[in-house]
Scaffold this motif. Structure first.
Motif, short mmCIF file in Angstrom:
data_model
loop_
_atom_site.label_atom_id
_atom_site.label_comp_id
_atom_site.label_asym_id
_atom_site.label_seq_id
_atom_site.Cartn_x
_atom_site.Cartn_y
_atom_site.Cartn_z
N PRO A 96 0.77 -1.23 -0.02
CA PRO A 96 -0.07 0.08 0.08
C PRO A 96 1.00 1.13 0.07
N LEU A 152 -2.48 5.03 5.04
CA LEU A 152 -2.08 3.81 4.17
C LEU A 152 -3.31 3.63 3.11
N SER A 153 -3.25 3.30 1.88
CA SER A 153 -4.17 2.99 0.96
C SER A 153 -4.77 1.74 1.43
N ASN A 154 -5.78 1.15 0.78
CA ASN A 154 -6.36 0.05 1.02
C ASN A 154 -5.81 -1.40 -0.07
N VAL A 155 -4.79 -1.49 0.12
CA VAL A 155 -3.75 -2.22 -0.82
C VAL A 155 -3.47 -3.37 -0.08
N CYS A 212 1.97 -4.28 -8.79
CA CYS A 212 0.59 -3.62 -8.37
C CYS A 212 -0.50 -3.90 -9.37
N THR A 233 -2.47 4.18 -5.38
CA THR A 233 -2.85 3.56 -4.02
C THR A 233 -1.91 2.46 -3.91
N CYS A 234 -0.85 2.22 -4.66
CA CYS A 234 -0.03 1.02 -4.61
C CYS A 234 1.44 1.61 -4.98
#
Length: 120
Positions: free
Chosen positions: A24, A32-35, A42, A50-51
């Motif tokens: 993420p 943090l992004s939702n990855v 990615c 986001t990654c």
């Protein structure tokens, strides 16, 4: 064969394959992004949005969590067209940061344009 490499230690660049990893992306003041942390690239068009990708090795991963700093609180502001002033939100927003990032809040000046965004 004994499985022992007679040329030990390995020369630089030999014996440890590079591996592409993903994780993420940490967005300053958002978090943090939702990855998911994963092996491989990615997904789709998420790289650098986001990654994040990194190159590890078969014996050492590179997609490890970044050191987060202590979160802090800031107020958002919204322009009130009727009164022509920015109104402070009632509740503060939690801001996330990396360890090396300063805790800084953003707020409009008295002469800020109506298009001003306090969250950017």
């Amino acid at each position: 064969s004994s499985g022992i490499n007679a040329e030990w230690p390995l020369r630089p660049g030999e014996g440890v394959a590079a591996t592409l990893c993903s994780m993420p992306k940490f967005v300053e003041y958002t978090g943090l992004s939702n990855v998911t942390y994963a092996c491989g690239a990615c997904a789709g068009d998420t790289k650098d949005v986001t990654c994040m990708e990194c190159t590890g090795a078969t014996n050492a991963s590179c997609n490890v969590p970044q050191a987060a700093g202590k979160s802090f609180m800031c107020y958002n502001f919204a322009y009130d067209a009727a009164t022509k002033v920015f109104a402070q939100a009632v509740n503060a927003t939690t801001c996330q940061r990396l360890e090396a990032t300063d805790a800084i809040c953003n707020s409009p000046e008295k002469a800020a344009a109506a298009e001003y965004l306090s969250s950017k």
